[in-house]
Structure formats: structure tokens, C-alpha cells
Design an enzyme around this catalytic site. Structure first.
Site, PDB file in Angstrom:
ATOM      1  CG  ASP A  18     159.205 102.513 -17.539  1.00 23.30           C
ATOM      2  OD1 ASP A  18     159.745 103.291 -16.739  1.00 23.30           O
ATOM      3  OD2 ASP A  18     159.280 101.283 -17.452  1.00 23.30           O
ATOM      4  NE  ARG A  98     157.176  93.119 -22.543  1.00 22.38           N
ATOM      5  CZ  ARG A  98     156.117  93.194 -21.758  1.00 22.38           C
ATOM      6  NH1 ARG A  98     154.935  92.767 -22.187  1.00 22.38           N
ATOM      7  NH2 ARG A  98     156.209  93.687 -20.544  1.00 22.38           N
ATOM      8  CG  ASP A 127     160.146  92.963 -21.365  1.00 20.14           C
ATOM      9  OD1 ASP A 127     160.187  91.755 -21.647  1.00 20.14           O
ATOM     10  OD2 ASP A 127     159.383  93.432 -20.510  1.00 20.14           O
ATOM     11  CB  SER A 179     158.937  97.092 -11.818  1.00 21.45           C
ATOM     12  OG  SER A 179     158.884  96.897 -13.216  1.00 21.45           O
TER      13      SER A 179
END
Length: 406
Positions: A18, A98, A127, A179
Site C-alpha cells: 500500500d 497504531r 486502522d 495481508s
């Protein structure tokens, strides 16, 4: 801020699929803006190799690589361990990383005088919320760019097409494109065959598990481990004093070798859908288990039960990206109070994916062998007569009233 006014963007950069393509995409779609990549080291090890060079080659003006490992452990992981915070069996490995990363990103954005912050989270995931709620707390007026909510790319296959067209180097291929999210606490796997909930994960296939082995492949001999805590925080392993971070790293090795901490779960995402993931959290699973065992000695009944209820709320707050909120901070203060005497040592036996209690000691233990024994003691068993009469009085009165009104 208008799109044409954005001249400098700070990007949360991992070097994965990404964020690798976001650098050229930002420059193409935001007037050739300056892109500053920020990579956060939260213990993902080899994933950090060559990040700075890769970011510059793909168009970034500079790349920060921040070591957040101690901050992550001490200020995010350990508070969750002490709280016993869990979300639907999930030990929050991505969730509490995060806010740690996003806070550092906000600091860099302010330092660099950036016009916007960008991230590579999809519009389907949790996220995006975790990053952006943290940004709203630390830089409330900063523009946020989320390419997945803007571009025409619809799948990871199309992302790979874009990367190949723009000469962006990738470490993955179309066949092994799980992922993944990795840090010193856990590793998550999503996508490919895991999207069908009827498929059993290929635990025994070489390369699937990265932090350990399948319980089937674990040793036939158990491993014993002793963890010492002071006020709820791990401070030693097998008699050797060490930082909480090093305790986790060592437990990852022990737990991984014994097939500990593998979780296959269909969870309820914040955005409303269910998703299936496989998590590896070998050291974390051991730490949660040991801490819980120690609390059985050190916490009184009503405090323990209330703490267990609030642990659900704590876990939901962390999962939902609400780390920097008054409620999470208030719960943390409550947890710290409960941990003042959670000091002692726990021994566990690790065997083929199992964690078996093998002893627990504490100077603050509320367990009294003298009182609890089946042998002779000073406990007066006749005291139970009055207790049961009073405790059962409402039941007795209700029964008498019902009898009278038949």
C-alpha cells in the site's frame, strides 16, 4: 485545505504494498507535492531493511525511521496487559501499535510544517480510524489523505499492477500476497485462502507461521518458564532481571518454539463487517496468562470482578482507535490502582500450544492455606448458619409470599 494548496505531505510508510505505491500516487495526484516518508520501528525486524533507500527511489524527499519499540512496549502494550484488555480473544497487536505510530507521525508533521498527513489504510479496515482519531487529537486541523478512499484501485492485484507500471520494487508476489502486519508483539495474516472461513489455515506449511511453529511440530518435552512481576509489570524472566521489552522478545522465542499463541478468529470490525484473520502472539499470550494467574492471588473478589468487566470496555476502546480519550485514561488510572500489589512470580509449563499453571507466589497473596484447608483450622464452620440465613432471606420471604397467595 484545497487539494492544489497541499505542497508537503507526511506519509505513514511501511514499505509494504500500500504505502510503496502511495508515494508516486501522491506526486501524480497532488501537484508533484513533496512526500516525507515516516517509518516506525515497532519491532517488525527485517521489514525495515532498505526502507529509506526504497522511499527515496520511489519519490520521497526524505525518510525518517523512528525506533518506537520502548515507547510501544512501556506506554501501550504493558497498560493493556495490566488491564487484561482483549477484543474477542484478540490481543490487540495491531490496535495498540497504531496510536503509538500515529502520535509520532503527528509530531513529525508538525516539525516539518506539513500541509497533510497520509496513510495507506483501506476504507474497509479499522486502522484508518485508529490513525485518524490520533491525528485529530494531536493535530486537529491537519488535512488527512487516505488514498484508498480516493483512487480507482479496487484490489491488491491492481495495486501490484500499479507498482509494476511505476517500477516500485515489491517483496511479495501474487501467489503469496497475504495481508500481514508485524511488530514485536504479534503477526497477523489476512486474505487469500483465509477469506473462506471453511479453509483450515496451513499451519504446518513452511513459511506460513513466522513467529513460531504449529503445536503439531512443537517439542514432545514441555518447557517451564518463570515470570516475575512488580505492580503488574514484567521485570524478570527465569530469575534474570530485564526490561519489559526483552521479556516479551524472550517469551516470543519460548512461546513460538512451543506453538503458543496462535489464534484463528472471525472478528467484528469497527466498520461493521466481519473479517477472518490468523494471529501469532506467542510471548503476549504467555504474558497475559501469567499476569492473570498472579491476579488470582493478589486481587480481592469485587475488585477482580469489576476489573474483568471493565477489561471488555478497555479492549473495545483500544480496538476502536480511542486510545487518546478521557475514558481510556480514566480506566488506565483505575487499572494502575488495582496493580499496586500485583507483585510476585508465576511458573507456567508450555507444551504443544498449551499453557499450564505450574506455581504462583506473591508476598501480597490473599490466599490463606490455613483458612482454605480441608484439614483442621481455626475457621468456625458454624458461622455459615447465620450467613446463609441472611443471604437467603429474600428467597425465603418471596417463597412465603407466593405460598400465601396461591
Amino acid at each position: 485545505m484545497k487539494k492544489e494548496d497541499i505542497k508537503k505531505v507526511v506519509l505513514a510508510y511501511s514499505g509494504g504494498l500500500d504505502t510503496s505505491i502511495i508515494i508516486p500516487w501522491l506526486k501524480e495526484n497532488y501537484n508533484n507535492c513533496e512526500v516525507i516518508a515516516v517509518a516506525a520501528n515497532v519491532g517488525q525486524a527485517d521489514e525495515l531493511e532498505g526502507l529509506e533507500e526504497k522511499a527515496i527511489k520511489t519519490g520521497a524527499s526524505k525518510c525518517y525511521v523512528l525506533d518506537l519499540t520502548d515507547d510501544y512496549v512501556d506506554n501501550y502494550i504493558i497498560p493493556c496487559v495490566k488491564a487484561g484488555a482483549i477484543y474477542e480473544e484478540y490481543l490487540l497487536g495491531t490496535s495498540h501499535a497504531r496510536p503509538c505510530i500515529a502520535k509520532a507521525l503527528a509530531d513529525i508533521a508538525k516539525k516539518e510544517g506539513a500541509d497533510a498527513i497520509a496513510h495507506g489504510c483501506t476504507g474497509k479496515g479499522n486502522d484508518q480510524v485508529r490513525f485518524e482519531l490520533t491525528f485529530k487529537h494531536f493535530c486537529p486541523n491537519m488535512t488527512i489523505i487516505a488514498p484508498w478512499r480516493e483512487w480507482d484501485i479496487k484490489s491488491r492485484e491492481e495495486e501490484i499492477d500499479y507498482a509494476e507500471a511505476h517500477n516500485v520494487p515489491l517483496k511479495i508476489n501474487r501467489e503469496t500476497n497475504y495481508s500481514k502486519d508485524k511488530n514485536l508483539w504479534h503477526l497477523s495474516h489476512e486474505g487469500l485462502d483465509l477469506e473462506d472461513t471453511g479453509n483450515e489455515p496451513t499451519y504446518e506449511k513452511k513459511g506460513f507461521l513466522e513467529m513460531g511453529v504449529s503445536p503439531i511440530d512443537a517439542p514432545d518435552k514441555p518447557t517451564y518458564v518463570e515470570i516475575e512481576f512488580e505492580q503488574g509489570k514484567p521485570v524478570a524472566l527465569d530469575g534474570k532481571k530485564m526490561s519489559a521489552k526483552n521479556v516479551i522478545l524472550e517469551l516470543n522465542k519460548l512461546g513460538g518454539a512451543n506453538g503458543i499463541g496462535i489464534l484463528d478468529i472471525v472478528e467484528n470490525r469497527l466498520v461493521g463487517m466481519k473479517c477472518r484473520g490468523v494471529y501469532e502472539t506467542p510471548g503476549g499470550a504467555i504474558l497475559y496468562k501469567a499476569h492473570s494467574v498472579l491476579e488470582t492471588l493478589c486481587l480481592d473478589k469485587i475488585t477482580m470482578h469489576e476489573k474483568q468487566k471493565l477489561a471488555i470496555t478497555y479492549g473495545e476502546l483500544v480496538y476502536n482507535g480511542q486510545w487518546f480519550t478521557p475514558l481510556r485514561e480514566a480506566l488506565a488510572a483505575f487499572v494502575d490502582k488495582t496493580q499496586e500489589k500485583v507483585t510476585g512470580k508465576v511458573r507456567l509449563k508450555l507444551y504443544k500450544g498449551n499453557m499450564i499453571n505450574a506455581g504462583v507466589w506473591s508476598p501480597y497473596s490473599l490466599y490463606s492455606e490455613e483458612i482454605a484447608t480441608f484439614g483442621e483450622s481455626d475457621y468456625n464452620q458454624k458461622d455459615a448458619d447465620g450467613f446463609i440465613n441472611l443471604f437467603g432471606l429474600p428467597i425465603k420471604v418471596a417463597a412465603m409470599v407466593n405460598e400465601e397467595n396461591k
